[in-house]
Design an enzyme around this catalytic site. Structure first.
Site, PDB file in Angstrom:
ATOM      1  N   LYS A 183      13.038  26.666   4.989  1.00 28.38           N
ATOM      2  CA  LYS A 183      14.041  25.846   5.639  1.00 28.38           C
ATOM      3  C   LYS A 183      15.223  26.707   6.075  1.00 28.38           C
ATOM      4  CE  LYS A 183      11.943  21.904   4.852  1.00 28.38           C
ATOM      5  NZ  LYS A 183      11.304  21.173   5.992  1.00 28.38           N
ATOM      6  N   HIS A 227       1.971  17.600  10.971  1.00 27.32           N
ATOM      7  CA  HIS A 227       2.986  17.470   9.924  1.00 27.32           C
ATOM      8  C   HIS A 227       2.437  16.726   8.704  1.00 27.32           C
ATOM      9  CE1 HIS A 227       6.290  14.959   8.083  1.00 27.32           C
ATOM     10  NE2 HIS A 227       6.745  16.177   7.886  1.00 27.32           N
TER      11      HIS A 227
HETATM   12 MG   LIG Z   1       9.401  20.044   9.373  1.00 26.27          MG
END
Ligand SMILES: [Mg+2]
Length: 355
Positions: free
Chosen positions: A156, A287
């Site tokens: 992230k 995803h």
């Molecule tokens: Mg993502």
């Protein structure tokens, strides 16, 4: 453990502590059962459940082979709440169950039923680098990922201080070496100016992609970024219909589409989207829900990436095999999943639709 991405650090969402699952079982008069699921994070689980209960009765007495027609019937049954969002996600559980049933009746895995291009697909560790994880933990996760045979790692980014993001990516690149695939995910938290600045600063790390650099619906911003950066741009996980994805595809917003079958209405819709993405020459990285997406990604003509999330593993008895950076596409009939005993304790049963 609560999970934090950039949406938490910018104050838009609370850390995530659970995933709500919607399971649908469709039973034929001969006793065959199809199992499908949908899910939601943070909010939306009760809404999906309520909508599924309302529309599911239109399937009773139908031929479960006619999945495209039944999808349309389901969406019209709840048309006043639209063809995207929670309503479509509720239908996804039913649609996926119908496909699972069809695979079981044919004696074919979902991958083979749909038409496979690949027996295995590239996979990467997606949960090794959340923002609540200190960099030392991220590097340990990377080592474990490589040892486990995963083919890449995503971390992230999108913190208010971009220098912290860059330091983490630099440390990870130095740790795994020049050749190991790395992706980053900003979870929609940059504005356009920040995205171009960060994107340029990240070019030296030779990333496989930058994910969700901008608001999920900013087609123009993504298109501008994709044109200006060498690093591929990936997005699409937050979109909840084929039509929303088509806007990004038509605007050349992304190099890599990231659809989520439960979020866009199930397998029927996902396959429509794959046709559009392939025509546009795009790459694919679905995803979440690897248990389903490993099958769907295997039908894509190009080499897709499937993200490895172990989060749903407690729900199922089966495990996906991984070797040499790839997931092996399961060969059991249908989606090939059975619910674990643990699920019973977490379930709100509902047998309303029995006639
Ligand atoms: Mg993502």
């Amino acid at each position: 453990m609560p999970i934090s991405d950039a949406k938490v650090l910018t104050g838009r969402q609370k850390p995530m502590t659970e995933v709500a699952m919607l399971f649908a079982e469709v039973t034929t008069e001969h006793g065959l059962v199809g199992l499908g699921f949908s899910y939601s994070k943070r909010a939306g689980g009760p809404a999906q459940f309520a909508h599924a209960r309302e529309v599911a009765p239109v399937l009773v007495g139908e031929d479960p082979n006619d999945i495209a027609r039944l999808w349309t019937k389901l969406v019209w049954a709840g048309a006043s709440v639209g063809r995207s969002g929670a309503a479509t996600q509720a239908i996804a559980a039913l649609d996926n169950a119908l496909w699972d049933l069809k695979g079981k009746r044919a004696g074919l895995s979902l991958s083979k039923l749909l038409g496979a291009h690949h027996d295995s697909v590239r996979c990467y560790n997606t949960s090794g680098g959340f923002l609540h994880t200190p960099i030392g933990g991220v590097l340990d996760n990377a080592t474990r990922s490589i040892e486990a045979g995963l083919g890449g790692i995503k971390i992230k980014v999108g913190q208010p201080d971009g220098a912290l993001d860059l330091a983490r990516v630099k440390a990870l690149r130095e740790h795994v070496g020049d050749d190991f695939p790395i992706m980053v995910d900003a979870n929609q938290q940059w504005d356009r100016a920040t995205a171009i600045r960060m994107g340029r600063a990240l070019e030296e790390f030779d990333l496989v992609w930058i994910e969700e650099p901008l608001d999920a619906y900013d087609a123009v911003g993504h298109a501008d970024l994709a044109a200006r950066l060498d690093t591929p741009i990936a997005s699409g996980e937050m979109l909840t219909s084929v039509r929303e994805h088509k806007e990004l595809i038509d605007a050349r917003s992304v190099d890599i589409v990231q659809p989520d079958a439960p979020r866009i209405g199930g397998i029927t819709q996902f396959m429509r989207l794959l046709a559009l993405a392939d025509e546009a020459g795009l790459d694919l990285a679905p995803h979440f829900a690897m248990e389903l997406h490993v099958h769907l990604a295997s039908t894509y003509p190009r080499q897709p990436w499937v993200e490895h999330f172990e989060w749903l593993e407690p729900l199922f008895n089966e495990r996906i095999q991984i070797a040499d950076g790839r997931m092996i596409v399961p060969s059991a009939a249908g989606i090939g999943l059975t619910l674990s005993d643990r699920v019973t304790g977490w379930t709100v049963a509902d047998d309303l639709v029995t006639e």
